[in-house]
Scaffold this active site. Structure first.
Site, PDB file in Angstrom:
ATOM      1  N   LYS A   1       0.834  -1.216   0.000  1.00  0.00           N
ATOM      2  CA  LYS A   1       0.000   0.000   0.000  1.00  0.00           C
ATOM      3  C   LYS A   1       0.864   1.260   0.000  1.00  0.00           C
ATOM      4  O   LYS A   1       0.521   2.255  -0.634  1.00  0.00           O
ATOM      5  CB  LYS A   1      -0.937   0.006   1.216  1.00  0.00           C
ATOM      6  CG  LYS A   1      -1.992  -1.085   1.101  1.00  0.00           C
ATOM      7  CD  LYS A   1      -3.358  -0.622   1.545  1.00  0.00           C
ATOM      8  CE  LYS A   1      -4.456  -1.554   1.078  1.00  0.00           C
ATOM      9  NZ  LYS A   1      -4.684  -2.681   1.994  1.00  0.00           N
TER      10      LYS A   1
ATOM     11  N   LYS B   1      -5.123 -11.157  -7.736  1.00  0.00           N
ATOM     12  CA  LYS B   1      -6.379 -11.710  -7.218  1.00  0.00           C
ATOM     13  C   LYS B   1      -7.545 -10.761  -7.468  1.00  0.00           C
ATOM     14  O   LYS B   1      -7.332  -9.585  -7.761  1.00  0.00           O
ATOM     15  CB  LYS B   1      -6.235 -11.974  -5.722  1.00  0.00           C
ATOM     16  CG  LYS B   1      -5.949 -10.721  -4.899  1.00  0.00           C
ATOM     17  CD  LYS B   1      -5.685 -11.069  -3.453  1.00  0.00           C
ATOM     18  CE  LYS B   1      -5.237  -9.904  -2.629  1.00  0.00           C
ATOM     19  NZ  LYS B   1      -6.239  -9.017  -2.093  1.00  0.00           N
TER      20      LYS B   1
ATOM     21  N   LYS C   1     -11.715  -5.652  -4.266  1.00  0.00           N
ATOM     22  CA  LYS C   1     -12.849  -4.721  -4.189  1.00  0.00           C
ATOM     23  C   LYS C   1     -12.549  -3.423  -4.917  1.00  0.00           C
ATOM     24  O   LYS C   1     -13.437  -2.801  -5.474  1.00  0.00           O
ATOM     25  CB  LYS C   1     -13.148  -4.393  -2.727  1.00  0.00           C
ATOM     26  CG  LYS C   1     -13.985  -5.423  -2.048  1.00  0.00           C
ATOM     27  CD  LYS C   1     -14.508  -4.870  -0.733  1.00  0.00           C
ATOM     28  CE  LYS C   1     -14.141  -5.770   0.413  1.00  0.00           C
ATOM     29  NZ  LYS C   1     -13.136  -5.257   1.311  1.00  0.00           N
TER      30      LYS C   1
HETATM   31  P1  TYM Z   1     -11.020  -7.589   2.978  1.00  0.00           P
HETATM   32  O1  TYM Z   1     -12.138  -6.661   3.237  1.00  0.00           O
HETATM   33  O2  TYM Z   1      -9.975  -7.173   2.005  1.00  0.00           O
HETATM   34  O3  TYM Z   1     -11.564  -8.990   2.498  1.00  0.00           O
HETATM   35  C1  TYM Z   1     -12.566  -9.681   3.235  1.00  0.00           C
HETATM   36  C2  TYM Z   1     -12.289 -11.172   3.223  1.00  0.00           C
HETATM   37  O4  TYM Z   1     -12.234 -11.653   1.875  1.00  0.00           O
HETATM   38  C3  TYM Z   1     -11.010 -12.343   1.645  1.00  0.00           C
HETATM   39  N1  TYM Z   1     -10.578 -12.112   0.259  1.00  0.00           N
HETATM   40  C4  TYM Z   1     -10.247 -13.081  -0.603  1.00  0.00           C
HETATM   41  N2  TYM Z   1     -10.205 -14.414  -0.457  1.00  0.00           N
HETATM   42  C5  TYM Z   1      -9.840 -15.154  -1.528  1.00  0.00           C
HETATM   43  N3  TYM Z   1      -9.546 -14.608  -2.749  1.00  0.00           N
HETATM   44  C6  TYM Z   1      -9.576 -13.273  -2.942  1.00  0.00           C
HETATM   45  N4  TYM Z   1      -9.320 -12.764  -4.148  1.00  0.00           N
HETATM   46  C7  TYM Z   1      -9.935 -12.436  -1.834  1.00  0.00           C
HETATM   47  N5  TYM Z   1     -10.077 -11.096  -1.659  1.00  0.00           N
HETATM   48  C8  TYM Z   1     -10.454 -10.912  -0.377  1.00  0.00           C
HETATM   49  C9  TYM Z   1     -10.018 -11.752   2.648  1.00  0.00           C
HETATM   50  O5  TYM Z   1      -8.969 -12.632   2.920  1.00  0.00           O
HETATM   51  C10 TYM Z   1     -10.920 -11.530   3.848  1.00  0.00           C
HETATM   52  O6  TYM Z   1     -11.061 -12.710   4.591  1.00  0.00           O
HETATM   53  N6  TYM Z   1      -8.084  -6.969   6.963  1.00  0.00           N
HETATM   54  C11 TYM Z   1      -9.291  -7.603   6.488  1.00  0.00           C
HETATM   55  C12 TYM Z   1     -10.532  -7.194   7.265  1.00  0.00           C
HETATM   56  C13 TYM Z   1     -10.409  -7.396   8.726  1.00  0.00           C
HETATM   57  C14 TYM Z   1     -10.391  -8.642   9.427  1.00  0.00           C
HETATM   58  C15 TYM Z   1     -10.283  -8.317  10.794  1.00  0.00           C
HETATM   59  C16 TYM Z   1     -10.458  -9.986   9.011  1.00  0.00           C
HETATM   60  C17 TYM Z   1     -10.329  -6.411   9.656  1.00  0.00           C
HETATM   61  N7  TYM Z   1     -10.245  -6.959  10.891  1.00  0.00           N
HETATM   62  C18 TYM Z   1     -10.236  -9.315  11.784  1.00  0.00           C
HETATM   63  C19 TYM Z   1     -10.407 -10.965   9.993  1.00  0.00           C
HETATM   64  C20 TYM Z   1     -10.297 -10.639  11.343  1.00  0.00           C
HETATM   65  C21 TYM Z   1      -9.512  -7.198   5.040  1.00  0.00           C
HETATM   66  O7  TYM Z   1      -9.049  -6.181   4.601  1.00  0.00           O
HETATM   67  O8  TYM Z   1     -10.336  -7.996   4.348  1.00  0.00           O
END
Ligand code: TYM
Length: 333
Positions: free
Chosen positions: A113, A195, A198
């Site tokens: 980032k 990958k 969003k």
């Molecule tokens: P975020 O919002 O980017 O994504 C949410 C969840 O989706 C999964 N994910 C994917 N899995 C497989 N293939 C992909 N292309 C893909 N893109 C996204 C992510 O692994 C995630 O599980 N930091 C986290 C949010 C968060 C969180 C937490 C998660 C904040 N606090 C505490 C678990 C526990 C995030 O940015 O996810």
């Protein structure tokens, strides 16, 4: 026996996609039957990229609605918004004392980032993993259903938990990433570059809100290349990706047919993509329609958020009280 604790969150930074579904939400839905689950919208985390306040709010509502449309039952789990739980930022502050600048700077997501946005390398971005650890540890979470991209953050959460325990006494369990299929999942983008996401790669990501036409268009444009010329040859990465996507949404006999066509060098990628597009439409369309209906009923969403907040605060207040006491921050007793 009390149920084991599960925690996970999704940032409110845009429309959810099938990577979010197959990496995280699919597991949430299965886990809600057997575990004590806390699932939330990580709106604080999304502030690291300075979203427009006017778009943050609808994004939070939509992530909630999309989770429910996918099958999450707010009666079975605590479904809440991160900023509704004031104990999370307080634990975040405490855990920041367990986190060192060097290790935070080495985190892959931070480096990525910071490289992409050199003008916005803020302290929130640097301490993203400690906020995430606070999200999990506030409920003493043991399992964290996430995609492969979150593996390193979970490793850091275990380190912070261990350090707290070592310094102040046994308090936090070490949280581990979880996937029912064993290996954590990474859903690839349709252009063979990285990958699904969003906020990036929009034309190569299948969103849960995409129209049938848009799904067809994106899948038909997926990178494929030349058909194999030698029987049973190793699949190039982009073809592996197409089969991986097919395995998520298509019937076994359909997958077997294209596997056998590939091995016999008779595969037509156009036909494979057409089939994949239709199977994606069948998967996504009902979620999209349900989301629209759920989003329209704001009163109900507010009710769900409030109930989720109450459930989540119950365990958060308890954990924070204990943490304060162990650290010696309890002066009135
Ligand atoms: P975020 O919002 O980017 O994504 C949410 C969840 O989706 C999964 N994910 C994917 N899995 C497989 N293939 C992909 N292309 C893909 N893109 C996204 C992510 O692994 C995630 O599980 N930091 C986290 C949010 C968060 C969180 C937490 C998660 C904040 N606090 C505490 C678990 C526990 C995030 O940015 O996810």
């Amino acid at each position: 026996m009390s149920k084991e604790i599960v925690v996970s969150g999704i940032r409110s930074t845009g429309f959810l996609h099938i990577g979010n579904y197959f990496g995280a939400i699919r597991n949430y839905i299965k886990m809600q039957e057997e575990y004590n689950c806390y699932f939330f919208v990580a709106d604080y985390h999304s502030l690291t990229t300075h979203p427009d306040p006017a778009s943050l709010k609808p994004n939070v509502y939509r992530v909630l609605a999309e989770n429910i449309a996918c099958g999450l039952d707010p009666e079975k789990v605590a479904l809440y918004v991160q900023s509704d739980i004031p104990e999370i930022p307080e634990l975040y502050l405490m855990l920041n004392m367990m986190a060192y600048k060097g290790e935070l700077e080495k985190t892959a997501s931070f480096k990525e980032k910071a490289r992409a946005n050199p003008d916005n390398v803020n302290a929130g971005l640097l301490t993203y993993p400690t906020l995430m650890s606070a999200d999990i540890l506030i409920h003493k979470g043991k399992y964290v259903p996430v995609g492969k991209d979150q593996e390193q953050h979970l490793e850091m959460a275990r380190n912070f938990a261990q350090r707290f325990n070592h310094r102040y006494g046994e308090m936090f369990p070490e949280p581990y990433p979880f996937n029912f299929g064993a290996e954590l999942v990474k859903i690839p983008s349709l252009d063979g570059k990285g990958k699904m996401s969003k906020s990036e790669n929009e034309n190569a990501t299948l969103y849960l809100s995409d129209s049938d036409e848009l799904i067809r268009k994106k899948v038909m444009k997926a990178v494929s290349g030349d058909a194999p010329t030698e029987p049973n040859s190793v699949k190039p990465d982009v073809i592996e990706n197409l089969f991986l996507l097919m395995k998520l949404v298509s019937e076994d006999d359909v997958i077997a047919k294209f596997e056998s066509d590939y091995n016999a060098c008779t595969i037509r990628y156009g036909d494979m993509k057409k089939q994949l597009a239709e199977d994606m439409v069948s998967f996504i369309a009902p979620i999209r329609e349900k989301t629209i209906a759920i989003q329209e009923d704001k009163d109900n969403l507010h009710k769900i958020m409030k109930i989720g907040k109450e459930k989540a605060r119950e365990s958060s207040v308890r954990t924070l009280e204990q943490a304060r006491k162990m650290m010696g921050i309890n002066f009135y007793c």
